[in-house]
Design an enzyme around this catalytic site. Structure first.
Site, PDB file in Angstrom:
ATOM      1  N   TYR A  75      -8.831 -12.858  16.177  1.00  0.00           N
ATOM      2  CA  TYR A  75      -8.468 -11.455  16.117  1.00  0.00           C
ATOM      3  C   TYR A  75      -8.798 -10.835  17.469  1.00  0.00           C
ATOM      4  CZ  TYR A  75      -8.134 -10.787  10.963  1.00  0.00           C
ATOM      5  OH  TYR A  75      -7.777 -10.783   9.650  1.00  0.00           O
ATOM      6  N   GLU A 121     -13.873  -7.408   8.452  1.00  0.00           N
ATOM      7  CA  GLU A 121     -15.226  -6.944   8.114  1.00  0.00           C
ATOM      8  C   GLU A 121     -15.919  -6.356   9.348  1.00  0.00           C
ATOM      9  OE1 GLU A 121     -13.455  -8.855   5.423  1.00  0.00           O
ATOM     10  OE2 GLU A 121     -14.473 -10.423   6.541  1.00  0.00           O
ATOM     11  N   ASN A 179      -2.075  -6.747   9.843  1.00  0.00           N
ATOM     12  CA  ASN A 179      -2.923  -7.685   9.125  1.00  0.00           C
ATOM     13  C   ASN A 179      -2.963  -7.326   7.647  1.00  0.00           C
ATOM     14  OD1 ASN A 179      -4.965  -9.900   9.367  1.00  0.00           O
ATOM     15  ND2 ASN A 179      -6.218  -8.344   8.373  1.00  0.00           N
ATOM     16  N   GLU A 180      -2.479  -8.215   6.817  1.00  0.00           N
ATOM     17  CA  GLU A 180      -2.460  -7.969   5.368  1.00  0.00           C
ATOM     18  C   GLU A 180      -1.973  -6.550   5.084  1.00  0.00           C
ATOM     19  OE1 GLU A 180      -6.479  -8.833   4.136  1.00  0.00           O
ATOM     20  OE2 GLU A 180      -6.062 -10.974   3.988  1.00  0.00           O
ATOM     21  N   GLU A 260      -5.279 -17.756   6.199  1.00  0.00           N
ATOM     22  CA  GLU A 260      -6.719 -17.599   5.958  1.00  0.00           C
ATOM     23  C   GLU A 260      -7.094 -18.450   4.753  1.00  0.00           C
ATOM     24  OE1 GLU A 260      -8.072 -13.545   5.569  1.00  0.00           O
ATOM     25  OE2 GLU A 260      -7.465 -13.012   7.610  1.00  0.00           O
ATOM     26  N   TYR A 327     -20.933 -16.519   6.972  1.00  0.00           N
ATOM     27  CA  TYR A 327     -19.752 -16.792   6.156  1.00  0.00           C
ATOM     28  C   TYR A 327     -19.829 -18.132   5.424  1.00  0.00           C
ATOM     29  CZ  TYR A 327     -15.023 -15.159   5.077  1.00  0.00           C
ATOM     30  OH  TYR A 327     -13.909 -14.656   4.454  1.00  0.00           O
TER      31      TYR A 327
END
Ligand SMILES: *[C@@H]1O[C@H](CO)[C@@H](O)[C@H](O)[C@H]1NC(C)=O
Ligand SMILES: *[C@@H]1O[C@H](CO)[C@@H](O)[C@H](O)[C@H]1NC(C)=O
Ligand SMILES: *[C@@H]1O[C@H](CO)[C@@H](O)[C@H](O)[C@H]1NC(C)=O
Ligand SMILES: *[C@@H]1O[C@H](CO)[C@@H](O)[C@H](O)[C@H]1NC(C)=O
Ligand SMILES: *[C@@H]1O[C@H](CO)[C@@H](O)[C@H](O)[C@H]1NC(C)=O
Length: 629
Positions: A75, A121, A179-180, A260, A327
């Site tokens: 990103y 996030e 994005n989404e 993803e 993560y």
């Protein structure tokens, strides 16, 4: 040479290899990507350069390469690169082009996701908080003010990427737009079309542009757009066949892509540490690869939300993300290979040649021992240096954005308007504390108000006492409908039934001051705390330590409550062991010195232990439960 072969050759030269021998395209007959005219599949992993110190980039990329990946996905966070309108930062940990060079050098192709919104996030999903200077701006839509900021940013970013596109001799094989977007309420096709045309304008007609969405009809419908290749995201617990079947309704031809594939998940303060087993994640990868699909693993290394960069979700309530973005990824927060990495590598080796040679070892971690801190003073002792311009005088509270202080802390000060000898409620009737307020009356710490959690406390006091409310921005919402997440006191507070008025509002430039080595340059005057024995309420503590080596370590603030830590001026993030699940903070070795004293500054917001010790240990504790806390 037959005429047909000649024709194919010409076709190849004309269409598939626009720049000499390099091309990256989509083949809608063979349903694959074509690299230099040959069917190609990528096995990629996400890595966020902005969450990893630049000095470690090469090491992490090498580990990804040695796992057998042929690509990485990144990103680009707009707010990190344009902290103020028109002020750009592509240096240090923001040196995007240097990162792309390192990836190229390592033999990795790159899939770039420049947003402008990225979720991730990350504070406000990567959108700069200064967009909120226009309070009713409709983000991620055709709102002209939003679009004009987007245009200006893309006119700076995309030309930097263009020479690095695969077709132009670089290693960027494809670029994601937005994005989404299908998860967002606006579903504004003209916005997506505007972005599509802008990306084409700056990147040219050859580059593969794509979109990524969750695997539901609504998401794919609002998120995909004619002219861009639609892809989905899903994790190991989802049915891959079902997800790709649904994708095929929106993207009937071309390669199947999971952009993803979740190797783990994020953590919230107050939640449990998320994990996903190596068996489950590697098995899911195998299923995807057997279907002949392309895949990007999100995350391959998550890294750290240093400073104030963490985002937050809103699900019935505000849920801020922890400082660690480990993560449970194949490479840990500190960049070390895990059992999961080796499990994935052995799956990958069935589909691609995995480079020979050893995986680079974990970086050494050090136990530097115990550091004794001293109290420097309460936050209110330093208002003149933390806010040299003096306070903003206002009848009703103003927001961080009104004060153009986008991160960190502001102090709201007023006087107790009348005698309150008996417990009286200090309340937040409109739930306008964004996000946590630390309340002191006449210098004594009285309690905390917290967005969606604690809406009132009882207080006493005398007419004329200072009522100080330090407000912490705990990270802007990064997903869903509430991304216009203003900070500070966004509504009035009441004492009893009356609205509190006549505020002095102090935007606090604590990072600026610490960057000038405050308070360490005043070491001789350090014992200046008016109330050294009181360890409650927002206060600053400092200490120093010496080391012979400078390697990674983990800071454990045992029995401290909640706050922010800087080491040698670098803001290593928020700590909140009291709430967990994260207990230690990752301290990258590159910020330490083996020549000079290392300087630690802690802003503890609630309560420090009686004996002011902190510990630098050689392993992370990011799951409170696992370690008997
Ligand atoms: C990428 O790396 C290759 C060799 O690995 C090199 O020939 C090429 O010049 C590099 N490209 C860029 C843009 O650095
Ligand atoms: C965390 O896990 C424990 C034990 O499995 C469970 O009891 C608790 O409800 C979980 N907490 C949250 C916030 O999910
Ligand atoms: C505040 O004080 C009132 C009256 O004494 C009491 O009923 C109430 O429970 C208290 N609330 C809190 C949050 O302490
Ligand atoms: C506080 O209340 C006053 C009077 O009702 C109102 O004019 C003002 O807009 C309110 N301020 C905020 C920040 O809500
Ligand atoms: C720590 O502070 C001291 C005192 O100002 C200064 O001399 C030293 O350079 C600082 N250490 C580092 C690593 O910046």
């Amino acid at each position: 040479m037959g005429a047909r072969l000649l024709y194919l050759l010409l076709l190849g030269l004309l269409y598939e290899q626009p720049r000499g021998d390099r091309s990256f395209t989509i083949d809608d007959d063979q349903n694959c990507f074509k690299k230099d005219g040959v069917c190609f599949h990528y096995i990629s992993g996400s890595i966020h350069y902005f969450r990893i110190p630049a000095i470690y980039w090469k090491d992490r990329l090498m580990k990804m390469y040695m796992t057998g990946l042929n690509a990485i996905q990144i990103y680009v966070p707009w707010n990190f690169h344009e902290p103020e309108p028109g002020m750009f930062n592509f240096e240090g940990d923001g040196a995007l082009e240097h990162f792309l060079d390192l990836a190229n050098e390592t033999g990795l192709l790159v899939i770039v996701r420049p947003g402008p919104y990225i979720c991730s996030e990350w504070d406000m999903g990567g959108l700069p908080a200064w967009l909120l200077n226009k309070k009713d701006i409709v983000l991620r839509s055709s709102d002209p003010d939003y679009l004009s900021a987007v245009n200006s940013w893309l006119s700076v970013l995309l030309p930097r990427l263009r020479p690095r596109l695969y077709n132009n001799g670089g290693n960027i094989i494809s670029v994601q737009v937005e994005n989404e977007y299908g998860s967002y309420h606006a579903c504004d096709y003209s916005y997506m079309r505007h972005l599509f045309h802008t990306f084409r304008l700056y990147l040219g007609d050859d580059v593969v542009l794509f979109t990524t969405d969750g695997n539901t009809d609504r998401e794919l419908k609002c998120g995909s757009l004619q002219g861009m290749h639609a892809t989905v995201d899903f994790g190991p617990a989802d049915d891959a066949k079902k997800a790709f079947d649904l994708l095929r309704r929106y993207q009937p031809t071309g390669p199947l892509v999971n952009s993803e594939y979740y190797t783990g998940w994020l953590d919230y303060w107050g939640g449990n540490h998320s994990t996903a087993s190596p068996q489950m994640v590697s098995h899911g990868l195998q299923t995807i690869l057997e279907m002949g699909a392309n895949v990007n693993m999100y995350m391959f290394e998550g890294g750290t939300n240093f400073g104030y960069w963490n985002g937050a979700d809103y699900k019935e309530q505000y849920k801020p993300i922890t400082t660690s973005y480990d993560y449970d990824a194949p490479l840990t927060e500190a960049g070390d290979p895990t059992e999961k990495l080796f499990a994935l590598r052995s799956v990958i080796s069935q589909f691609l040649p995995v480079p020979e040679g050893p995986m680079p070892p974990p970086t050494p971690k050090y136990d530097y021992g115990v550091v004794k801190l001293q109290k420097v003073g309460d936050i209110t002792d330093f208002l003149d240096i933390l806010c040299p311009g003096g306070p903003i005088v206002t009848r009703y509270p103003i927001t961080f954005e009104d004060a153009k202080q986008y991160f960190g802390f502001m102090l709201y000060r007023t006087r107790v308007p009348w005698e309150i000898p008996d417990m009286t409620s200090l309340s937040d009737p409109f739930n306008g504390v964004r996000d946590r307020a630390y309340i002191t009356i006449d210098g004594s710490f009285t309690g905390v108000l917290e967005r969606d959690h604690v809406r009132m406390i009882n207080v006493t006091g005398s007419a004329g006492d200072w009522l100080d409310i330090l407000v912490e921005n705990m990270g802007r919402i990064n997903f869903g409908s509430f991304v216009n997440d203003l900070k500070g006191l966004v509504s009035n507070l009441t004492l009893g039934v009356d609205i509190l008025t006549d505020w002095l509002v102090y935007p606090l430039n604590i990072d600026g001051l610490i960057a000038e080595n405050w308070p360490h340059m005043h070491r001789n005057h350090i014992i200046m705390a008016a109330q050294p024995e009181s360890h409650t309420g927002p206060a600053v503590y400092t200490g120093t330590f010496k080391t012979a080596v400078t390697g990674d370590t983990f800071l454990k603030l045992f029995k401290w409550t909640k706050g922010q830590v800087w080491i040698n001026g670098f803001n290593i993030g928020r700590y909140w062991p009291d709430r967990g699940p994260q207990v230690t903070l990752y301290v990258p070795g590159n910020i330490l010195s083996n020549r000079e004293m290392n300087n630690i500054t802690v802003l503890e917001l609630e309560s420090a232990p009686e004996i002011l010790l902190i510990f630098l240990i050689d392993r992370p504790i990011i799951s409170k439960n696992d370690h008997g806390f």
